[in-house]
Design an enzyme around this catalytic site. Structure first.
Site, PDB file in Angstrom:
ATOM      1  N   THR B  26       0.819  -1.205   0.000  1.00 13.60           N
ATOM      2  CA  THR B  26       0.000   0.000   0.000  1.00 13.60           C
ATOM      3  C   THR B  26       0.859   1.264   0.000  1.00 13.60           C
ATOM      4  OG1 THR B  26      -1.663  -1.195   1.278  1.00 13.60           O
ATOM      5  CG2 THR B  26      -1.808   1.201   1.282  1.00 13.60           C
ATOM      6  N   VAL B  27       1.798   1.331   0.928  1.00 13.63           N
ATOM      7  CA  VAL B  27       2.604   2.551   1.042  1.00 13.63           C
ATOM      8  C   VAL B  27       3.564   2.676  -0.145  1.00 13.63           C
ATOM      9  CG1 VAL B  27       4.281   3.805   2.458  1.00 13.63           C
ATOM     10  CG2 VAL B  27       2.392   2.565   3.552  1.00 13.63           C
ATOM     11  N   LYS B 118       8.445   0.743  12.301  1.00 10.67           N
ATOM     12  CA  LYS B 118       8.598   1.047  13.737  1.00 10.67           C
ATOM     13  C   LYS B 118       8.969  -0.173  14.549  1.00 10.67           C
ATOM     14  CE  LYS B 118       4.165   0.962  12.351  1.00 10.67           C
ATOM     15  NZ  LYS B 118       3.766   1.528  11.052  1.00 10.67           N
ATOM     16  N   ILE B 149       2.364  12.940   9.602  1.00 14.06           N
ATOM     17  CA  ILE B 149       2.636  14.066  10.509  1.00 14.06           C
ATOM     18  C   ILE B 149       4.136  14.220  10.703  1.00 14.06           C
ATOM     19  CG2 ILE B 149       2.194  15.021  12.802  1.00 14.06           C
ATOM     20  CD1 ILE B 149      -0.090  12.902  13.034  1.00 14.06           C
ATOM     21  N   GLY B 200     -11.068  -3.017   6.221  1.00 14.32           N
ATOM     22  CA  GLY B 200      -9.635  -2.872   5.982  1.00 14.32           C
ATOM     23  C   GLY B 200      -8.960  -1.859   6.886  1.00 14.32           C
ATOM     24  N   LYS B 218       5.996   2.720  18.480  1.00 10.52           N
ATOM     25  CA  LYS B 218       6.117   4.126  18.083  1.00 10.52           C
ATOM     26  C   LYS B 218       6.594   4.977  19.259  1.00 10.52           C
ATOM     27  CE  LYS B 218       2.579   3.603  14.513  1.00 10.52           C
ATOM     28  NZ  LYS B 218       1.112   3.570  14.296  1.00 10.52           N
TER      29      LYS B 218
END
Lengths: 449, 449
Positions: B26-27, B118, B149, B200, B218
């Site tokens: 996806t990324v 992460k 972000i 999803g 994280k």
């Protein structure tokens, strides 16, 4: 092991970076204090130790709240700029006169400059960035917008992959402080302003803040970075909060809104929109939770979507934090030897393509006093409709006193020039009290609502 | 004039930077799409044109939602890393196995690496940063926390002059989505989780998210940067939201709170505190306005004070925005030729100095079922008091069914080990229903309240 060991191994590993500060006011003293407090932390983090070499100010006797070696102080700013021991120049004089001269001198000498001067950047940005580009050095200005909030970094680094679709923010802490107190205490504008001045939260005279120009300067600096072109101040339509009537705050609350002085920057197909206006914001929106002297900026990128940056927008230490961040960036870039692409970025597009302000489309809040006559609402609605302004809601309040009944309209989106024409026409009607109040309304349709 | 002209003048002015992508999920597809969409914008802004040279994935047949030249695709990740045309390696494989191997290979070859991983950073951060430092190259990981972000940039650039006092954030979009839907619709946890999986929004199995480990990973990455040391996962106490009872959300609301899964990092005199817990947050606090899959992170610095960063914490494009930002930083640093000080920063302090989790001091929400006997409240209060836990408020609800009456306590601050001991003792009382529910309470005393 780690940096600490390297420090004792040899002085060449830990480089010193000489800082020259122009203007030893509130922020200047904060920078000196902050650098002193965290100098070893900065050295640990970067391998560079920032050292304040010279400080110039016309007044060398005032107490700045921070102890400095008298030998660092001088009234001769040009000598600080020229000092070979000064690697980075920090301009905190403010205004568009001497500050401009010294920044140009420093850039011409190939020295990076850090500044918090939004007025200067908004009025003379092109000249300054061209000077920086010509000299192959950097001009850093994180502290010019949003105090300690690293929103410029977000635009130029973190969101570098994004086309910026819109920016919407509370950029002036003084105005937000006044609006917060009016809302919380029901105190009138003049009274809150006087108290804010007595407490040092507002300048005397307060014009730059309450008439919206400080917000407009910051909006122009943000837009210049977002759109890669020095945006002229003339592209920004500006309305401040001077004399805002408490009734607006009350009526807005009844309608589910609070009032904030917002800067709005939007990327339209045919150009950029740029305006500063007191604006009704839904009470459940995050900007409505920004109180007191805090600032907050929404940035929408075409890839990242909505992001928000929040923090103290002014003051000794928040602004010093931004200045120190820029000092270290300048120092690291200078050490690396590369040129900073930022000046080229801001000068990247030759055509600003600003939308004429009168073409802006917005929702409005209109409050007017109407005579108690049978067809008066219909007449007002007809005038608005004839200018393509349709009404989303109407609230008629009870008469408090006098000959007019207060009526509040929330409109749908319409063009700025239609509002201007409609208001001129309404002002000519004998059933409408002179002086219709107009504010903007933002509903942040989509995720932000 | 401007960059456009330079482009046509000579190819040496506009440098191409070769990108190799490992993992075309996806990324990865979002990065390819984002780079394609804004390639000229990036070139305008930086003078560097990023070009995707190779993409490795074990599955070359799945539709990624983005069209790419088949010749770019390979199943051989090692070949992508070794390709001399690949200047920057982007690791989007995930997990702590192959991803680790390829990152180490790339770093050893002196190539900067961009990663969103992460789990790998939290489990093997020290090894990876030592490899980056040894090779004099960079390891970039903005995308590993908070999606799009730019909070890592804030910590390492904008707030570089600050000692970080605390970080408090909503870091997992899946959990926040589940909590938002439970709160808005009064739907039970299991039902919302199933729907989130069907849509999803949640993985199958959902353990990493709902048991809090993703948030903990994280938090550890954030803490490592904030405190200049690779923080071990063992330093983080973790409680997820699995099976959270709707009653907690209802009772919290009645008390003026909502429930969020928070990561908390605090800098105490004697060490760092690090915990992940479902936490009651005051309804008028900005974190309470963070809904759906959004993330938000408060960062408090000793100079800047409180700042907040908000945006989409996951997803194709938000995460791609962060990856692209890191690609450009790596490219600019590589062009400048300097070494990135970041690895040295994170390895800067040899002693983590984490506070033992049992020494953490926090406020708690306790819900327990009590038998309807005359002295039972006094007995519970006595147990709490004997462990130095004082009660801020008590709400006794009406009995719904069964033998026990639900009672909710909000406590003042006390040590984690005292809570553990008190709960063990309460569980042994015959007047207390087995299974006391415990959540954290944060009031953000000061500006955030």
């Amino acid at each position: 092991v780690g940096r600490k060991d390297k420090e004792t191994d040899g002085v060449d590993v830990m480089k010193e970076m000489g800082i020259g500060i122009l203007g030893f006011g509130t922020v200047g003293a904060g920078v000196v204090e902050g650098l002193r407090r965290n100098r070893e932390l900065l050295a640990d983090r970067t391998g560079i130790r920032p050292v304040v070499r010279r400080i110039a100010d016309l007044d060398l006797t005032a107490d700045r709240g921070v102890a400095v070696d008298r030998s660092l102080l001088t009234t001769d700013a040009a000598a600080v700029v020229a000092d070979p021991e000064v690697d980075v120049v920090v301009e905190l004089i403010g205004g568009t006169g001497a500050a401009r001269t010294f920044i140009l001198q420093a850039l011409a000498a190939g020295k990076p400059v850090v500044t918090a001067n939004k007025a200067l950047l908004a009025e003379h940005g092109r000249e300054l960035f061209e000077a920086a580009r010509a000299a192959g050095t950097g001009l850093y200005f994180e502290a010019s917008v949003g105090g300690g909030i690293p929103v410029m970094r977000a635009l130029k680094d973190g969101l570098i992959g994004n086309r910026i679709e819109s920016i919407c923010g509370i950029l002036n802490g003084t105005c937000n402080y006044i609006l917060t107190r009016m809302e919380r205490e029901g105190a009138p504008f003049d009274e809150v302003l006087k108290e804010a001045q007595a407490l040092g939260y507002a300048e005397t005279p307060p014009d730059l803040d309450i008439d919206g120009m400080d917000t407009a300067h910051k909006a122009v600096v943000l837009a210049s970075l977002a759109y890669g072109t020095p945006v002229p101040m003339s592209a920004c339509s500006v309305q401040g909060i001077r004399g805002l009537d408490l009734r607006e705050i009350e009526y807005a609350r009844e309608l589910g809104y609070c009032i904030k002085l917002l800067a709005l920057i939007k990327n339209h197909e045919h150009g950029y929109e740029l305006r500063v206006q007191p604006t009704l914001v839904p009470q459940d929106h995050m900007l409505a939770s920004v109180h007191e002297a805090f600032n907050a900026i929404f940035v929408e990128g075409d890839i990242v979507g909505e992001t928000l940056y929040y923090g103290r927008g002014a003051g000794r230490f928040p602004t010093a934090s931004a200045v120190i961040g820029d000092i270290m960036e300048a120092a690291l870039k200078r050490q690396a030897g590369g040129t900073d692409p930022l000046a080229a970025w801001i000068l990247g597009r030759s055509d600003p393509q600003m939308m004429p302000p009168e073409e802006n489309r917005l929702r409005c809040y209109l409050r007017m006093g109407l005579k108690d006559e049978s067809d008066v609402l219909a007449r007002v609605a007809h005038v608005l409709g004839s200018h393509n302004i349709s009404i989303a809601s109407v609230v008629q309040k009870e008469r408090r006193c006098g000959a007019y009944i207060p009526v509040v309209f929330l409109t749908h989106r319409a063009r700025e020039c239609e509002f201007a024409a409609a208001l001129a026409e309404l002002d000519g009607l004998d059933c409408v009290e002179p002086g219709v109040v107009r504010l903007a309304v933002e509903d942040f349709s989509g995720d932000l609502a």
